[in-house]
Motif scaffolding. Structure first.
Motif, PDB file in Angstrom:
ATOM      1  N   ALA A   1       0.817  -1.219   0.000  1.00  0.00           N
ATOM      2  CA  ALA A   1       0.000   0.000   0.000  1.00  0.00           C
ATOM      3  C   ALA A   1       0.849   1.266   0.000  1.00  0.00           C
ATOM      4  N   ILE A   2       2.168   1.105  -0.086  1.00  0.00           N
ATOM      5  CA  ILE A   2       3.058   2.252   0.040  1.00  0.00           C
ATOM      6  C   ILE A   2       3.995   2.317  -1.148  1.00  0.00           C
ATOM      7  N   THR A   3       4.039   3.460  -1.782  1.00  0.00           N
ATOM      8  CA  THR A   3       4.967   3.692  -2.873  1.00  0.00           C
ATOM      9  C   THR A   3       5.878   4.838  -2.476  1.00  0.00           C
ATOM     10  N   ASN A   4       7.186   4.592  -2.439  1.00  0.00           N
ATOM     11  CA  ASN A   4       8.099   5.661  -2.086  1.00  0.00           C
ATOM     12  C   ASN A   4       9.153   5.812  -3.172  1.00  0.00           C
ATOM     13  N   THR A   5       9.897   6.898  -3.126  1.00  0.00           N
ATOM     14  CA  THR A   5      10.812   7.222  -4.208  1.00  0.00           C
ATOM     15  C   THR A   5      12.272   6.997  -3.857  1.00  0.00           C
ATOM     16  N   SER A   6      12.567   6.562  -2.639  1.00  0.00           N
ATOM     17  CA  SER A   6      13.961   6.335  -2.273  1.00  0.00           C
ATOM     18  C   SER A   6      14.045   5.308  -1.161  1.00  0.00           C
ATOM     19  N   PRO A   7      15.251   4.776  -0.870  1.00  0.00           N
ATOM     20  CA  PRO A   7      15.400   3.794   0.193  1.00  0.00           C
ATOM     21  C   PRO A   7      14.992   4.374   1.546  1.00  0.00           C
ATOM     22  N   ILE A   8      14.569   3.481   2.439  1.00  0.00           N
ATOM     23  CA  ILE A   8      14.141   3.915   3.760  1.00  0.00           C
ATOM     24  C   ILE A   8      15.331   4.037   4.700  1.00  0.00           C
ATOM     25  N   THR A   9      15.134   4.734   5.785  1.00  0.00           N
ATOM     26  CA  THR A   9      16.170   4.913   6.794  1.00  0.00           C
ATOM     27  C   THR A   9      15.560   4.643   8.162  1.00  0.00           C
ATOM     28  N   ALA A  10      16.370   4.178   9.108  1.00  0.00           N
ATOM     29  CA  ALA A  10      15.857   3.844  10.426  1.00  0.00           C
ATOM     30  C   ALA A  10      16.092   4.958  11.437  1.00  0.00           C
ATOM     31  N   ARG A  11      16.712   6.062  11.043  1.00  0.00           N
ATOM     32  CA  ARG A  11      17.017   7.098  12.023  1.00  0.00           C
ATOM     33  C   ARG A  11      15.761   7.883  12.384  1.00  0.00           C
ATOM     34  N   ARG A  12      15.759   8.404  13.591  1.00  0.00           N
ATOM     35  CA  ARG A  12      14.642   9.235  14.032  1.00  0.00           C
ATOM     36  C   ARG A  12      14.699  10.595  13.353  1.00  0.00           C
ATOM     37  N   LEU A  13      13.532  11.112  13.035  1.00  0.00           N
ATOM     38  CA  LEU A  13      13.439  12.416  12.392  1.00  0.00           C
ATOM     39  C   LEU A  13      13.265  13.511  13.435  1.00  0.00           C
ATOM     40  N   ARG A  14      13.666  14.712  13.044  1.00  0.00           N
ATOM     41  CA  ARG A  14      13.556  15.879  13.923  1.00  0.00           C
ATOM     42  C   ARG A  14      12.853  17.011  13.179  1.00  0.00           C
ATOM     43  N   PRO A  15      12.308  17.987  13.905  1.00  0.00           N
ATOM     44  CA  PRO A  15      11.716  19.137  13.222  1.00  0.00           C
ATOM     45  C   PRO A  15      12.724  19.774  12.272  1.00  0.00           C
ATOM     46  N   GLY A  16      12.253  20.075  11.061  1.00  0.00           N
ATOM     47  CA  GLY A  16      13.118  20.636  10.035  1.00  0.00           C
ATOM     48  C   GLY A  16      13.608  19.616   9.030  1.00  0.00           C
ATOM     49  N   ASP A  17      13.512  18.321   9.378  1.00  0.00           N
ATOM     50  CA  ASP A  17      13.939  17.281   8.445  1.00  0.00           C
ATOM     51  C   ASP A  17      12.946  17.142   7.299  1.00  0.00           C
ATOM     52  N   PRO A  18      13.433  16.926   6.086  1.00  0.00           N
ATOM     53  CA  PRO A  18      12.522  16.679   4.964  1.00  0.00           C
ATOM     54  C   PRO A  18      12.104  15.214   4.941  1.00  0.00           C
ATOM     55  N   ILE A  19      10.944  14.952   4.366  1.00  0.00           N
ATOM     56  CA  ILE A  19      10.517  13.567   4.158  1.00  0.00           C
ATOM     57  C   ILE A  19      10.446  13.308   2.658  1.00  0.00           C
ATOM     58  N   GLU A  20      10.523  12.056   2.280  1.00  0.00           N
ATOM     59  CA  GLU A  20      10.357  11.682   0.881  1.00  0.00           C
ATOM     60  C   GLU A  20       8.874  11.737   0.506  1.00  0.00           C
ATOM     61  N   HIS A  21       8.587  12.187  -0.692  1.00  0.00           N
ATOM     62  CA  HIS A  21       7.206  12.192  -1.171  1.00  0.00           C
ATOM     63  C   HIS A  21       6.794  10.766  -1.501  1.00  0.00           C
ATOM     64  N   ARG A  22       5.607  10.390  -1.042  1.00  0.00           N
ATOM     65  CA  ARG A  22       5.108   9.027  -1.221  1.00  0.00           C
ATOM     66  C   ARG A  22       3.648   9.056  -1.624  1.00  0.00           C
ATOM     67  N   THR A  23       3.216   7.959  -2.223  1.00  0.00           N
ATOM     68  CA  THR A  23       1.800   7.746  -2.470  1.00  0.00           C
ATOM     69  C   THR A  23       1.371   6.581  -1.594  1.00  0.00           C
ATOM     70  N   LEU A  24       0.350   6.803  -0.778  1.00  0.00           N
ATOM     71  CA  LEU A  24      -0.155   5.780   0.136  1.00  0.00           C
ATOM     72  C   LEU A  24      -1.530   5.317  -0.317  1.00  0.00           C
ATOM     73  N   THR A  25      -1.807   4.042  -0.110  1.00  0.00           N
ATOM     74  CA  THR A  25      -3.127   3.487  -0.417  1.00  0.00           C
ATOM     75  C   THR A  25      -3.826   3.143   0.887  1.00  0.00           C
ATOM     76  N   THR A  26      -5.001   3.692   1.098  1.00  0.00           N
ATOM     77  CA  THR A  26      -5.743   3.452   2.329  1.00  0.00           C
ATOM     78  C   THR A  26      -6.356   2.055   2.320  1.00  0.00           C
TER      79      THR A  26
ATOM     80  N   ALA B   1       9.995   2.122   9.378  1.00  0.00           N
ATOM     81  CA  ALA B   1      11.443   2.250   9.238  1.00  0.00           C
ATOM     82  C   ALA B   1      11.828   3.619   8.711  1.00  0.00           C
ATOM     83  N   ALA B   2      11.088   4.109   7.724  1.00  0.00           N
ATOM     84  CA  ALA B   2      11.403   5.403   7.120  1.00  0.00           C
ATOM     85  C   ALA B   2      11.312   6.544   8.130  1.00  0.00           C
ATOM     86  N   PHE B   3      10.399   6.413   9.092  1.00  0.00           N
ATOM     87  CA  PHE B   3      10.212   7.474  10.082  1.00  0.00           C
ATOM     88  C   PHE B   3      10.861   7.143  11.430  1.00  0.00           C
TER      89      PHE B   3
END
Length: 199
Positions: free
Chosen positions: A3-28, A109-111
């Motif tokens: 249900a998830i389409t992303n444009t780049s490999p995922i990362t396991a690190r925690r995100l912080r305010p100011g970090d960019p996210i990859e654009h994705r298409t999600l299927t509900t 994992a991405a987030f």
């Protein structure tokens, strides 16, 4: 189908305010496709646990009750579970906002959303299911054909909340310390009200 389409490999690190996210298409779980981030406004992306999680479902009921208020503040609500869609539909199928199945934990994992024994060891976590209203919410999903327990899934998942701007930047984030550690509706609205200053 994933249900998830992303444009780049995922990362396991925690995100912080100011970090960019990859654009994705999600299927509900209802088959609709949505963009992340939402090009029209803020997104509150929340990660929950397994579909029948009593803490999660009581929390989502509180968000559903005030969903009109959340939408009026320019926030799109999106919730993610690490359960298959067929397990989620009885429990989350009637929510007035997008629910995403991520059984392979691609988004987790991405987030940087993980699991730990403290998820269920904190008093706020293990006492929550003992409340009468909790089981009324879970029983509703079970009567609809849902599983009350996580078949083949861990109970040690931790929740997380992200407020994401329309440009794809994390505006605010909260990684839960235990299963019941999440933003309330008032906190979601407060974070959104402060978001413009973080651009």
């Amino acid at each position: 189908m994933n249900a998830i389409t992303n444009t780049s490999p995922i990362t396991a690190r925690r995100l912080r305010p100011g970090d960019p996210i990859e654009h994705r298409t999600l299927t509900t779980i209802g088959g609709d496709r949505i963009a992340l981030p939402d090009p029209s406004g803020l997104t509150h992306l929340q990660f929950r646990r397994f579909a029948g999680c009593p803490i999660c479902n009581v929390h989502l009921a509180s968000i559903a009750r005030r969903h009109d208020e959340i939408r009026a503040a320019g926030i799109r609500e999106v919730v993610v579970f690490h359960s298959p869609a067929e397990h989620m539909r009885p429990h989350q199928g009637r929510l007035p906002f997008a629910a995403i199945a991520d059984p392979d934990k691609v988004l987790y994992a991405a987030f940087g959303v993980g699991s730990a024994a403290r998820a269920v060891l904190h008093p706020s976590a293990w006492s929550a299911p003992l409340r009468p209203r909790t089981w009324a919410v879970v029983a509703k999903g079970v009567r609809a054909g849902g599983l009350p327990t996580p078949r083949g899934q861990s109970v040690l998942g931790l929740p997380a909340d992200f407020l994401i701007g329309q440009e794809g930047t994390v505006r605010a984030v909260r990684y839960g310390r235990h299963a019941a550690d999440h933003w309330s509706v008032d906190e979601i609205l407060s974070e959104a009200a402060a978001a413009p200053s973080r651009r």
